[in-house]
Design a protein around this motif. Structure first.
Motif, PDB file in Angstrom:
ATOM      1  N   UNK A  42      30.878  13.940  -3.583  1.00  0.00           N
ATOM      2  CA  UNK A  42      29.764  14.956  -3.818  1.00  0.00           C
ATOM      3  C   UNK A  42      28.996  15.158  -2.679  1.00  0.00           C
ATOM      4  N   UNK A  43      28.603  14.060  -1.896  1.00  0.00           N
ATOM      5  CA  UNK A  43      27.896  13.941  -0.809  1.00  0.00           C
ATOM      6  C   UNK A  43      28.514  14.251   0.474  1.00  0.00           C
ATOM      7  N   UNK A  44      29.724  14.500   0.466  1.00  0.00           N
ATOM      8  CA  UNK A  44      30.478  14.683   1.622  1.00  0.00           C
ATOM      9  C   UNK A  44      29.951  15.660   2.583  1.00  0.00           C
ATOM     10  N   UNK A  45      29.400  16.867   1.946  1.00  0.00           N
ATOM     11  CA  UNK A  45      29.020  18.068   3.126  1.00  0.00           C
ATOM     12  C   UNK A  45      27.921  17.594   3.683  1.00  0.00           C
ATOM     13  N   UNK A  46      26.955  17.179   3.221  1.00  0.00           N
ATOM     14  CA  UNK A  46      25.566  16.693   3.611  1.00  0.00           C
ATOM     15  C   UNK A  46      25.757  15.470   4.644  1.00  0.00           C
ATOM     16  N   UNK A  47      26.700  14.415   4.615  1.00  0.00           N
ATOM     17  CA  UNK A  47      27.071  13.619   5.181  1.00  0.00           C
ATOM     18  C   UNK A  47      27.757  13.842   6.359  1.00  0.00           C
ATOM     19  N   UNK A  48      28.607  14.871   6.228  1.00  0.00           N
ATOM     20  CA  UNK A  48      29.266  15.268   7.597  1.00  0.00           C
ATOM     21  C   UNK A  48      28.234  15.999   8.414  1.00  0.00           C
ATOM     22  N   UNK A  49      27.547  16.721   7.965  1.00  0.00           N
ATOM     23  CA  UNK A  49      26.483  17.255   8.641  1.00  0.00           C
ATOM     24  C   UNK A  49      25.401  16.487   9.402  1.00  0.00           C
ATOM     25  N   UNK A  50      25.181  15.531   8.772  1.00  0.00           N
ATOM     26  CA  UNK A  50      24.414  14.498   9.391  1.00  0.00           C
ATOM     27  C   UNK A  50      24.883  13.464  10.187  1.00  0.00           C
ATOM     28  N   UNK A  51      26.221  13.212  10.068  1.00  0.00           N
ATOM     29  CA  UNK A  51      26.873  12.509  11.200  1.00  0.00           C
ATOM     30  C   UNK A  51      27.089  13.257  12.300  1.00  0.00           C
ATOM     31  N   UNK A  52      27.215  14.628  12.320  1.00  0.00           N
ATOM     32  CA  UNK A  52      27.769  15.372  13.322  1.00  0.00           C
ATOM     33  C   UNK A  52      26.582  15.731  14.069  1.00  0.00           C
ATOM     34  N   UNK A  53      25.202  15.609  13.496  1.00  0.00           N
ATOM     35  CA  UNK A  53      24.098  15.700  14.205  1.00  0.00           C
ATOM     36  C   UNK A  53      23.682  14.745  15.082  1.00  0.00           C
ATOM     37  N   UNK A  54      24.365  13.494  14.982  1.00  0.00           N
ATOM     38  CA  UNK A  54      23.922  12.426  16.107  1.00  0.00           C
ATOM     39  C   UNK A  54      24.521  12.858  17.444  1.00  0.00           C
ATOM     40  N   UNK A  55      23.251  12.827  18.210  1.00  0.00           N
ATOM     41  CA  UNK A  55      23.815  13.118  19.515  1.00  0.00           C
ATOM     42  C   UNK A  55      24.415  12.088  20.210  1.00  0.00           C
ATOM     43  N   UNK A  56      24.432  10.914  19.860  1.00  0.00           N
ATOM     44  CA  UNK A  56      25.004   9.574  20.311  1.00  0.00           C
ATOM     45  C   UNK A  56      26.469   9.255  19.940  1.00  0.00           C
ATOM     46  N   UNK A  57      26.966  10.347  18.833  1.00  0.00           N
ATOM     47  CA  UNK A  57      28.109  10.003  18.254  1.00  0.00           C
ATOM     48  C   UNK A  57      28.344   8.582  17.725  1.00  0.00           C
ATOM     49  N   UNK A  58      27.412   7.910  17.181  1.00  0.00           N
ATOM     50  CA  UNK A  58      27.341   6.871  16.731  1.00  0.00           C
ATOM     51  C   UNK A  58      27.801   6.530  15.230  1.00  0.00           C
ATOM     52  N   UNK A  59      28.008   7.691  14.411  1.00  0.00           N
ATOM     53  CA  UNK A  59      28.305   7.872  12.978  1.00  0.00           C
ATOM     54  C   UNK A  59      29.677   8.579  12.594  1.00  0.00           C
TER      55      UNK A  59
END
Length: 63
Positions: A42-59
């Motif tokens: 149920x958290x996939x959409x929020x977590x995908x957005x948060x990981x894609x926001x990482x400018x270093x692509x660390x997530x």
């Protein structure tokens, strides 16, 4: 679903923490800490957005 963090790439900018504070935190060492590595689907959409926001692509979100 699993969250992965490359602590060597992380610059501690905190974008992930700002977007999903229940799952990410910038630690005292200035590097991301995963608060829950295996969140519910149920958290996939929020977590995908948060990981894609990482400018270093660390997530990443993995199945």
């Amino acid at each position: 679903m699993r969250i992965e963090a490359d602590r060597e790439l992380c610059a501690g900018l905190g974008m992930c923490e700002a977007m999903a504070p229940d799952f990410f935190e910038v630690g005292d060492d200035g590097v991301v800490v995963l608060l829950d590595e295996t969140p519910g689907e149920e958290h996939r959409m929020d977590l995908t957005a948060a990981t894609e926001a990482c400018p270093m692509l660390a997530l990443k979100v993995r199945d």
